[in-house]
Design a protein around this motif. Structure first.
Motif, mmCIF file in Angstrom:
data_model
loop_
_atom_site.group_PDB
_atom_site.id
_atom_site.type_symbol
_atom_site.label_atom_id
_atom_site.label_comp_id
_atom_site.label_asym_id
_atom_site.label_seq_id
_atom_site.Cartn_x
_atom_site.Cartn_y
_atom_site.Cartn_z
ATOM 1 N N THR A 115 2.766 15.107 -12.402
ATOM 2 C CA THR A 115 2.108 14.807 -11.130
ATOM 3 C C THR A 115 1.691 13.346 -11.060
ATOM 4 N N GLY A 118 4.761 11.324 -10.480
ATOM 5 C CA GLY A 118 5.170 11.467 -9.089
ATOM 6 C C GLY A 118 4.289 10.676 -8.136
ATOM 7 N N LEU A 119 2.990 10.694 -8.369
ATOM 8 C CA LEU A 119 2.070 9.918 -7.528
ATOM 9 C C LEU A 119 2.317 8.417 -7.676
ATOM 10 N N GLN A 120 2.590 7.982 -8.889
ATOM 11 C CA GLN A 120 2.902 6.568 -9.096
ATOM 12 C C GLN A 120 4.166 6.177 -8.330
ATOM 13 N N ALA A 121 5.169 7.023 -8.398
ATOM 14 C CA ALA A 121 6.415 6.734 -7.685
ATOM 15 C C ALA A 121 6.169 6.720 -6.177
ATOM 16 N N PHE A 122 5.356 7.648 -5.679
ATOM 17 C CA PHE A 122 5.039 7.691 -4.249
ATOM 18 C C PHE A 122 4.316 6.420 -3.813
ATOM 19 N N VAL A 123 3.324 5.996 -4.583
ATOM 20 C CA VAL A 123 2.588 4.772 -4.253
ATOM 21 C C VAL A 123 3.521 3.570 -4.277
ATOM 22 N N TYR A 124 4.415 3.526 -5.246
ATOM 23 C CA TYR A 124 5.383 2.432 -5.337
ATOM 24 C C TYR A 124 6.241 2.366 -4.078
ATOM 25 N N VAL A 125 6.788 3.505 -3.665
ATOM 26 C CA VAL A 125 7.658 3.534 -2.490
ATOM 27 C C VAL A 125 6.861 3.186 -1.232
ATOM 28 N N ALA A 126 5.651 3.731 -1.111
ATOM 29 C CA ALA A 126 4.822 3.443 0.063
ATOM 30 C C ALA A 126 4.496 1.951 0.140
ATOM 31 N N TYR A 128 6.192 -0.465 -1.220
ATOM 32 C CA TYR A 128 7.447 -1.181 -0.978
ATOM 33 C C TYR A 128 7.734 -1.254 0.518
ATOM 34 N N TYR A 129 7.641 -0.101 1.209
ATOM 35 C CA TYR A 129 7.913 -0.099 2.644
ATOM 36 C C TYR A 129 6.858 -0.860 3.429
#
Length: 135
Positions: A115, A118-126, A128-129
């Motif tokens: 989890t 996954g949260l780290q990856a979500f923050v990274y993508v958010a 980035y955009y």
């Protein structure tokens, strides 16, 4: 000067988080030496950085050198690359550790670790955009 104040604010936040971590560990009665050492190190490093930045702010020569270093493209690129690789390696190791924990029948720990990854990856993508639209 704005960059200097921003860095002082961030290091102050790290010092506060370290102090809170230290106090919570002490009050909870756990007295975990690892947590105590980690919290003390966070506070110590943050205070050293804050004092260094304050010293820079009081010297025009050091302030000029600091501002030049903040705009040097090579240093900016190195910071961005090292941050990106640190992120990728951290997420990869978290997922590998989660897999190992699943084999050891520690499903709760594995789920928590996955989890976090996954949260780290979500923050990274958010981020980035958000940054791609901002810049």
């Amino acid at each position: 000067m704005k960059t200097l104040k921003t860095k002082i604010a961030w290091y102050s936040l790290f010092a506060i988080v370290g102090a809170v971590l230290f106090v919570v560990n002490f009050v909870s009665g756990g007295n975990n030496s690892y947590v105590t050492g980690f919290a003390a190190a966070m506070v110590a490093v943050a205070l050293v950085k804050i004092f260094r930045l304050i010293r820079i702010s009081k010297s025009t020569q050091l302030l000029k050198k600091f501002e030049i270093e903040q705009k040097e493209e090579r240093l900016i690129m190195l910071a961005e690359k090292s941050g990106r690789y640190t992120f990728l390696i951290t997420v990869l190791l978290e997922l590998v550790a989660a897999i190992v924990l699943m084999f050891l029948q520690k499903d709760d720990f594995a789920a928590a670790l996955a989890t976090v990854a996954g949260l780290q990856a979500f923050v990274y993508v958010a981020l980035y955009y958000w940054l791609s639209k901002k810049l």
